[in-house]
Design a protein around this motif. Structure first.
Motif, mmCIF file in Angstrom:
data_model
loop_
_atom_site.group_PDB
_atom_site.id
_atom_site.type_symbol
_atom_site.label_atom_id
_atom_site.label_comp_id
_atom_site.label_asym_id
_atom_site.label_seq_id
_atom_site.Cartn_x
_atom_site.Cartn_y
_atom_site.Cartn_z
ATOM 1 N N GLU A 12 0.956 -1.204 0.012
ATOM 2 C CA GLU A 12 0.038 0.050 -0.112
ATOM 3 C C GLU A 12 0.972 1.313 -0.042
ATOM 4 O OE1 GLU A 12 -2.601 -3.072 2.217
ATOM 5 O OE2 GLU A 12 -0.543 -2.662 1.820
ATOM 6 N N ASP A 13 2.082 1.270 0.215
ATOM 7 C CA ASP A 13 3.305 2.307 0.558
ATOM 8 C C ASP A 13 3.308 2.978 -0.997
ATOM 9 O OD1 ASP A 13 2.765 2.509 3.041
ATOM 10 O OD2 ASP A 13 4.982 2.343 3.563
ATOM 11 N N ARG A 28 5.800 6.194 -0.391
ATOM 12 C CA ARG A 28 5.397 7.311 0.210
ATOM 13 C C ARG A 28 6.375 7.895 0.850
ATOM 14 N NH1 ARG A 28 0.908 7.320 2.264
ATOM 15 N NH2 ARG A 28 0.169 5.291 2.148
ATOM 16 N N SER A 70 2.381 13.185 2.384
ATOM 17 C CA SER A 70 1.159 13.203 1.907
ATOM 18 C C SER A 70 1.635 12.813 0.651
ATOM 19 C CB SER A 70 0.119 14.394 2.220
ATOM 20 O OG SER A 70 1.091 15.406 1.660
ATOM 21 N N ARG A 72 -0.555 12.607 -3.654
ATOM 22 C CA ARG A 72 -1.669 12.353 -4.714
ATOM 23 C C ARG A 72 -1.320 12.414 -6.288
ATOM 24 N NH1 ARG A 72 -3.120 17.321 -7.194
ATOM 25 N NH2 ARG A 72 -1.756 18.953 -6.765
ATOM 26 N N THR A 82 4.527 13.831 -4.187
ATOM 27 C CA THR A 82 4.821 13.462 -2.808
ATOM 28 C C THR A 82 5.276 14.533 -1.977
ATOM 29 O OG1 THR A 82 5.154 11.244 -3.398
ATOM 30 C CG2 THR A 82 5.741 11.725 -1.231
ATOM 31 N N ARG A 557 -8.515 -0.318 -1.645
ATOM 32 C CA ARG A 557 -7.742 0.379 -2.583
ATOM 33 C C ARG A 557 -6.663 1.173 -1.743
ATOM 34 N NH1 ARG A 557 -10.753 4.092 -5.806
ATOM 35 N NH2 ARG A 557 -11.869 4.369 -3.916
ATOM 36 N N THR A 558 -5.467 1.611 -2.284
ATOM 37 C CA THR A 558 -4.355 2.222 -1.523
ATOM 38 C C THR A 558 -5.160 3.689 -1.543
ATOM 39 O OG1 THR A 558 -3.362 2.973 -3.614
ATOM 40 C CG2 THR A 558 -2.740 0.925 -2.508
ATOM 41 N N ASP A 559 -4.379 4.588 -1.023
ATOM 42 C CA ASP A 559 -4.850 6.136 -1.028
ATOM 43 C C ASP A 559 -4.940 6.640 -2.511
ATOM 44 O OD1 ASP A 559 -2.094 5.691 -0.607
ATOM 45 O OD2 ASP A 559 -1.875 7.781 -0.389
ATOM 46 N N LEU A 560 -3.865 5.909 -3.345
ATOM 47 C CA LEU A 560 -3.883 6.417 -4.677
ATOM 48 C C LEU A 560 -4.869 5.630 -5.746
ATOM 49 C CD1 LEU A 560 0.100 6.566 -5.050
ATOM 50 C CD2 LEU A 560 -1.667 8.509 -4.658
#
Length: 608
Positions: A12-13, A28, A70, A72, A82, A557-560
């Motif tokens: 997930e990173d 990340r 953080s 996106r 990043t 899902r990952t944050d992305l």
């Protein structure tokens, strides 16, 4: 060099960047731990993902450490931003790979956001999956790294210290607020001249425009549009642009179980994925990409139909010998690390049906047909006529003894059904009556031998009592209508007996199942199967359950917005190769089913 990580970052990173010919994984914390150049299936020059920093990475981060982070994507693009906060300021790293026809470039722009943070860029280059330390060659305004057939050149205005004995490039710099410092790493064959540096500002603008223009063609609406578009962008990123082939994942050997041996190379193109992928592309408005995928498949499978493989290389290569790389310890110690995939030698009868269904969909969508393609299909059907009664390795590529898998028989039915429809509805030349008789024979046999009346469900193989999530596809391909009691019973049995922590296993974790599999037990929940269940629940009229399952899957899902192959309910993390095309295709198709926009598929014998 920083100290080696004892535990690998969770999948997930990582975020994905790519140029539609290869891809990189960015953590990340600003580390690129996986990059194969110049293609998806080339040797990695950054392979820390499968070991530690000694095997190659590129980390850009505050020298004093990271307090918060953080990240996106820029809208519907594959440009990753990043932000890394340190005690002396904040820096933003903009990572991307320009999608264009030239030697691949990896671009990293360091932007000062706050304060005057001191930044360190550390590039540890190791060609051929961490096994080759390159020769570093300082040049005017650049540094080249050469190892065997591979070479890269680094262009940057930042100072660069080339530590030749270590094969490491180190830059120390201060980036004040509002300033930008670019780094560009470009691959080239070591026997050729150095490539010219690129205009970074223009490359960023062109990359932004490319992805936004592509995503704007998506005709999907509704509440799940953002998830669908991110999945489609991921599919585009996994497309090998020169040929149109779509690789199953950007990585190799990420384990299905942490510490286990189910570590496979997925940087190839599976015929199995054909019908699902084409459906996803067509339903979303990407007819050009669907046509390119169809054409890739036709070129890849062309030749003697007896030589049909289940997978091919990105350009259609047939030899994918499986090797183990003993010098790599593997992701969190999961060994062996493999490159190549021995499953390409397996016999899987379902690929005939998936190929024929994909070509049927293309015809129905109005994609221009090629005369030679029909001759190839007829040859494949002739081969299937003499093979469909044989046992095979099945959709899951088991490494145990061949069996009469029910899903394989269903897909053999699909092959002859779609062939007959090509004659009846599209004027192709062929023995439609014979193909119809064969389809009817296979249909009757699969319903007789592959259905367990006591369980009121179809089973994995003839004579078995095992359930299998692939049987959720029976109503999807039209073998039986969704309201058939045998379909409803199968959906209910899978929901009842193959779900764990709200997700679907491919098959049960029993001794009988492992005897079929031929491998030690242990894998996560297969995400594509979970999306198949959501689709099937919609079809059998259980929409509320489908919505709940779909929401559960979106939350994984990952944050992305990325998905791996599987999810480990015990460890609460994604496992398997990443990002996984099959999972994202499942998301797109399940969303279409929930939205009611999925095109109706042909129906089988009992539905006519």
């Amino acid at each position: 060099m920083q100290g080696f990580a004892a535990v690998s970052p969770p999948i997930e990173d990582y975020g994905l960047i790519g140029d539609t010919q290869t891809a990189a994984l960015v953590s990340r914390l600003g580390a690129i731990d996986w990059l194969c150049l110049p293609r998806f299936d080339s040797g990695a020059c950054f392979a820390a993902l499968l070991g530690d920093e000694r095997y190659g990475h590129w980390t850009i981060a505050p020298a004093t450490g990271v307090r918060r982070t953080s990240r996106r994507y820029r809208g519907d693009t594959l440009v990753l931003e990043t932000e890394l906060e340190a005690h002396d300021g904040t820096v933003r790293i903009v990572d991307f790979m320009p999608p264009r026809e030239r030697k691949p470039d990896l671009v990293r722009i360091v932007e000062g956001v706050r304060g005057r943070p001191r930044i360190r860029s550390t590039i540890v280059l190791r060609f051929d999956y961490g096994s080759i330390t390159p020769w570093l060659r300082p040049l005017d305004g650049a540094v080249a790294a050469i190892g065997g057939p591979d070479a890269v050149v680094l262009h940057t205005p930042a100072p660069v210290e080339a530590r030749s004995r270590e094969g490491t490039l180190v830059s120390e710099l201060v980036v004040p607020e509002g300033e930008r410092v670019p780094f560009v790493l470009t691959w080239f064959p070591s026997a050729e001249a150095l490539p010219d540096p690129i205009d970074v500002a223009r490359a960023l603008a062109d990359t932004d425009s490319f992805w936004h223009a592509w995503a704007d063609r998506c005709r999907v609406g509704g509440p799940h549009r953002d998830a669908v578009v991110r999945s489609l962008v991921t599919l585009k990123a996994l497309t090998y642009a020169p040929t149109g082939g779509i690789v199953a994942a950007a990585t190799t050997s990420l384990p299905e179980r942490l510490g286990g041996v189910r570590n496979w190379d997925y940087r190839y193109c599976w015929v199995r994925d054909a019908t699902f992928t084409l459906h996803a592309l067509l339903e979303s408005g990407f007819k050009k990409e669907a046509e390119a995928w169809r054409d890739w498949l036709l070129r890849a499978v062309a030749g003697d139909p007896r030589d049909l493989q289940i997978m091919y290389g990105p350009a259609g290569e047939r030899r994918l010998p499986e090797l183990e790389l003993p010098w790599l310890p593997g992701y969190e110690g999961s060994s062996p690390v493999r490159v190549g995939n021995r499953a390409h030698e397996q016999r899987q009868l379902d690929v005939y049906g998936e190929l024929m269904d994909m070509l049927h969909q293309a015809r129905e969508a109005g994609i221009p047909a090629e005369t030679e393609a029909w001759e190839l299909q007829r040859a494949l059907l002739e081969a299937l006529e003499s093979r469909w009664r044989e046992p095979d390795a099945g959709i899951w590529e088991v490494r145990g003894p061949p069996r009469h898998f029910t899903h394989s028989k269903v897909m053999a039915w699909v092959a002859f059904d779609r062939a007959a429809r090509a004659v009846e509805a599209h004027g192709r030349d062929g023995p439609a009556d014979r193909w119809r008789r064969l389809a009817h024979e296979i249909h009757a046999e699969a319903c007789r031998e592959g259905f367990d009346a006591d369980r009121n469900a179809f089973v994995q193989s003839y004579g078995s009592s095992l359930l299998d999530a692939s049987l959720l596809l029976i109503p999807v391909v039209g073998f039986l209508p969704p309201d058939d009691p045998r379909v409803v019973g199968t959906v209910e049995a899978v929901r009842r007996d193959l779900m764990h922590d709200g997700l679907v296993q491919r098959y049960p974790a029993t001794d009988e199942a492992q005897a079929v599999d031929g491998l030690p037990p242990g894998e996560g929940a297969f995400l594509a199967c979970s999306f198949w269940l959501a689709d099937a629940l919609v079809r059998v009229g259980r929409r509320d359950e489908a919505e709940a399952l779909f929401g559960r899957l979106l939350a994984l899902r990952t944050d992305l917005g990325l998905l791996a192959e599987e999810y480990d309910p015990e460890a609460k993390r994604l496992v398997g190769n990443f990002p996984q095309a099959f999972s994202h295709v499942g998301l797109v198709n399940a969303a279409a089913a929930l939205a009611g926009t999925m095109a109706r598929r042909p129906q089988g014998d009992s539905a006519r």
